[in-house]
Design an enzyme around this catalytic site. Structure first.
Site, short mmCIF file in Angstrom:
data_model
loop_
_atom_site.label_atom_id
_atom_site.label_comp_id
_atom_site.label_asym_id
_atom_site.label_seq_id
_atom_site.Cartn_x
_atom_site.Cartn_y
_atom_site.Cartn_z
N HIS A 115 29.01 -38.01 14.40
CA HIS A 115 28.93 -36.56 14.22
C HIS A 115 30.32 -35.98 14.45
CE1 HIS A 115 28.89 -32.74 16.64
NE2 HIS A 115 28.36 -32.31 15.52
N ASN A 123 32.68 -31.99 13.96
CA ASN A 123 32.85 -30.69 13.33
C ASN A 123 34.21 -30.12 13.65
OD1 ASN A 123 32.37 -28.19 15.31
ND2 ASN A 123 31.10 -29.89 15.97
N TYR A 124 34.68 -29.24 12.74
CA TYR A 124 36.03 -28.70 12.75
C TYR A 124 35.89 -27.25 12.34
CZ TYR A 124 36.43 -33.72 11.93
OH TYR A 124 36.27 -35.09 12.00
N ARG A 125 36.25 -26.32 13.27
CA ARG A 125 35.97 -24.91 12.99
C ARG A 125 37.12 -23.99 13.36
NH1 ARG A 125 31.37 -23.53 16.40
NH2 ARG A 125 31.66 -25.56 17.43
N ALA A 183 18.92 -18.16 8.40
CA ALA A 183 19.81 -19.33 8.45
C ALA A 183 19.34 -20.34 7.40
CB ALA A 183 19.77 -19.95 9.84
N GLU A 204 17.73 -26.06 6.07
CA GLU A 204 18.05 -27.41 5.59
C GLU A 204 19.38 -27.89 6.18
OE1 GLU A 204 16.19 -29.46 3.87
OE2 GLU A 204 14.57 -28.03 3.51
#
Lengths: 313, 313
Positions: B117, B119-121, B271, B274
């Site tokens: 996993h 994530n980059y935000r 939101a 899926e």
């Protein structure tokens, strides 16, 4: 002393429910459930899990009883006062909470057989050994994978009969509470087609309510086994089994995200995690953007989950 | 104006990360991911999900980008002030929140291949179009089914290199934050063997932090594909696959019970459910009292999940 003897009677009723339901399911499976006793490390509670896994008819199921009597810790006291129970916080160390209950979840193998959940509970808050408040709680709800209206009607009719024994107000009220409780808000539909759901019930004579709880157990025995026998040997396809697993994913979502009992169990120190997560199915599936074909039996089910119906004719 | 051009640059960096990572995985799979674009109904946001399901190497995976700019609703404003962001509530209607991010979860088929996993935000809060605060957030963590120390070391070493580019303080701090964040409290062990986890990062020049995020993406491309290639053709047994599904049940538990992003997604009106539930695996399993054999490879993994280790030598 009278209270103590009622507690014993309530406990006996709960054990009798467990016995009857387990036997009714063992008769269908043709094999005994595993009877697994456990005790809390602090000796303040114990239970017996009657469990079946990977059976011929039942893929996973448990019919569990728990009995415990715990000191009323500050978080538990807050939980109870938030729920309207009257507690003198200055005397908190003299309070105890007693609970005895039977809870069950059964996931059959055949997708034509519905999953079922039920629980039957009696609780007391005592102050220096004297009962201050007592109440009954519980419910029973059906989660089909394919809609069979006759099954839903049988299940609800037996519950209505149990309710009507105590009060004509019970069924309409507890049916609505059930439809509201089992909402999977983020998906916009319910976990199943409902049943009854009730909590904090102390509005009638406790002996009548004890009999009501016993009759709820009888309602289970008079409906669910018949529903299973009707469908357990029906043929099914791989696609139907896949749908069953997707719906079991929804079941997991409800239990982990919304169910009060599960959430309470997950934050309770030294809880029996195996018992708390017992309702999770043996197999669940999450597909990205699974499509339901218009006019399909799957779509027929989803319509019933989106809008509650009156099942008793 | 300078702010606006930085936003565009940050967005480009996020898109570049998605492209590089998707291509690195498509090269292994030998087939393209499904590129699925979507837009919010209120037109305040859009995204692209690069998704693979039932692949040869990857059982389920998504590498998704999202870009949105929303008015700062009262609950969102409260969420931000609770997190220490300075907001003048008297002018709430002039605020907006902007976010662009790439998030991914990959569940390979072979139990010898770990799930990953990341994530980059990049986020901004603006007041009448002027940037008030901005920050970077993200992380990357590995969830093996069987422990291969060399894999863990490679994964962590590449992340440490990305961190060290920005600051020698980053890796030790973000490694610890990751070990703390991915705890499955009710089970007493972590979801995986960690990586890095960071939020509200604005302590350095924003251009350096943009490059840091880009290097985090590069760290993924330099480690995870190599780990997959090493194990993807290794033989495995039915029992190992069963263990993988049990561990994927733990993954679901973490995401639905604890993960902030998932919880936020489940309560956000409209939101994209899926996308919120995309990290859930195609297949998960819950067994009552599953036993882990002493001295088994499964027990070796569990020891690493119970007690974090230093993976960089």
């Amino acid at each position: 002393m009278a209270e103590t003897s009622f507690r014993a009677k309530a406990k006996e009723t709960i054990l009798e429910i467990q016995k009857k339901i387990t036997e009714s399911l063992e008769a269908i499976e043709g094999a005994p459930f595993l009877h697994d006793s456990w005790e809390r490390q602090d000796h303040n509670g114990h239970g017996q899990a009657n469990v079946l896994q990977n059976g011929r008819v039942f893929e996973k199921g448990g019919v569990n009883v728990t009995e415990l009597e715990l000191p009323l810790s500050p978080p538990l006291a807050k939980y109870m006062t938030d729920r309207g129970k009257n507690i003198d916080l200055a005397r908190i160390s003299d309070y105890k909470i007693y609970a005895t209950g039977c809870s069950l979840v059964i996931h059959p193998r055949n997708p034509n057989c519905p999953t079922v959940h039920a629980n039957y509970r009696y609780l007391e808050i005592t102050l220096s050994g004297e009962v201050q408040v007592w109440w009954f709680a519980g419910g029973s709800d059906l989660t089909p994978y394919y809609l069979d209206e006759a099954d839903c009607t049988l299940f609800h009719t037996e519950l209505k009969n149990a309710c009507d024994f105590a009060s004509p107000d019970f069924y309409p009220q507890y049916k609505t509470e059930c439809d509201n409780y089992f909402m999977i808000t983020h998906r916009g539909f319910r976990r199943g087609i409902g049943g009854i759901f009730f909590d904090d019930v102390d509005c009638l004579d406790k002996e009548i309510l004890r009999e009501f709880i016993a009759k709820c157990g009888d309602a289970f025995v008079r409906s669910y086994p018949e529903i299973i026998r009707k469908h357990m040997d029906e043929p099914f396809t791989k696609e139907q089994r896949r749908w069953q697993k997707i719906r079991r994913g929804h079941y997991v979502e409800f239990n982990l995200v919304y169910d009060r009992g599960t959430k309470f169990g997950l934050v309770t120190p030294d809880a029996n995690i195996e018992a708390v997560l017992m309702p999770c199915p043996l197999a669940a599936r999450w597909e990205y953007k699974h499509n339901i074909a218009p006019g399909s039996p799957e779509e027929r089910l989803m319509a019933a989950l989106a809008t509650p119906r009156d099942w008793v004719i």
